[in-house]
Design an enzyme around this catalytic site. Sequence first.
Site, PDB file in Angstrom:
ATOM      1  N   ARG A  50     -17.324  -0.470  22.930  1.00  0.00           N
ATOM      2  CA  ARG A  50     -18.323   0.440  23.498  1.00  0.00           C
ATOM      3  C   ARG A  50     -19.723  -0.142  23.346  1.00  0.00           C
ATOM      4  NH1 ARG A  50     -20.338   2.298  26.818  1.00  0.00           N
ATOM      5  NH2 ARG A  50     -21.135   4.394  27.188  1.00  0.00           N
ATOM      6  N   HIS A  96     -30.096   7.266  22.650  1.00  0.00           N
ATOM      7  CA  HIS A  96     -29.289   8.131  21.793  1.00  0.00           C
ATOM      8  C   HIS A  96     -30.074   8.902  20.739  1.00  0.00           C
ATOM      9  CE1 HIS A  96     -25.775   6.617  23.785  1.00  0.00           C
ATOM     10  NE2 HIS A  96     -26.123   5.381  23.521  1.00  0.00           N
ATOM     11  N   HIS A 109       0.801  -1.229   0.000  1.00  0.00           N
ATOM     12  CA  HIS A 109       0.000   0.000   0.000  1.00  0.00           C
ATOM     13  C   HIS A 109       0.836   1.284   0.000  1.00  0.00           C
ATOM     14  CE1 HIS A 109      -3.677  -2.329   0.577  1.00  0.00           C
ATOM     15  NE2 HIS A 109      -3.091  -2.980   1.566  1.00  0.00           N
ATOM     16  N   CYS A 137     -22.531  -1.082  26.298  1.00  0.00           N
ATOM     17  CA  CYS A 137     -23.935  -0.673  26.334  1.00  0.00           C
ATOM     18  C   CYS A 137     -24.852  -1.883  26.510  1.00  0.00           C
ATOM     19  CB  CYS A 137     -24.305   0.079  25.053  1.00  0.00           C
ATOM     20  SG  CYS A 137     -23.710   1.777  24.994  1.00  0.00           S
TER      21      CYS A 137
END
Length: 262
Positions: free
Chosen positions: A219, A182, A83, A223
């Site tokens: 995360r 949210h 790359h 939750c």
Amino acid sequence: MKKLLPFYFFSCLCLLLIACQSVEVSAASGSSKKQSSYELMTAENKAMQDDPTLNPAMFWVGDGEALWNAKPSTNKSSCAGCHQDAKKTMRGVAAHFPKVVNRKLQTLEGQINQCREGRQDLPKLAYESKDLLALTAFIAIQSKGMPIAVKETSANREALKTGRQWFYERMGQLNLSCAQCHEERAGLKLGGSLIPQGHPNAYPIYRLEWQTLGSVQRRLRNCMSGVRAEQFEYGSPEMAQLELFLMWRARGMPLEAPGVRP
């Protein structure tokens, strides 16, 4: 007068309930404007993210750059061997993930592991491992400031639909969905802290609570644990689908990775 007191207190209670509902409606309607949780942080935490000399996540970025250039023991090419200069070839890449690659929905972490297995004859890196977080952070920072460009396509439509269902589905013993916090209650307070809109535009992030770097999947698992639901496995199709929807939901927002959060 005594006869009027029950009616008076009942009227006050009704007014209080109406006021509370108005706050929730206001917060929910205001959530139509996309807001990064960066805007909810203190000035000190914002400065930590903004200054590369203060952002702890930069240690992972440095390690990721070293891994990018390191030639593997398999005598295969390094990441840089294929790359070249990441500042050029990886510019904008993180803004398009998750995406369908060879008919499979891949997160950025999944694509890194696919390259390791398919191109370098190396084993997959474990989710939340130092090396996978480092490579993810190094690739993600090349797109810092660029808008999230995840779009609905014929290839990802079904996965996006399923991810949307995960976002709105109530789960766990607390019977709550992602959207209830949210979207409906974004901007209100929970335990003294403002509820963010839940956009993933800064991942991987250094979370002060964790004292380390973590992925968006970590995360999400937090939750799920919080609502006492069965957690999706790291790297699972369900995680990729939910992450796809979240990135699509945040489309147009500038990437902040690697971010800092409380």
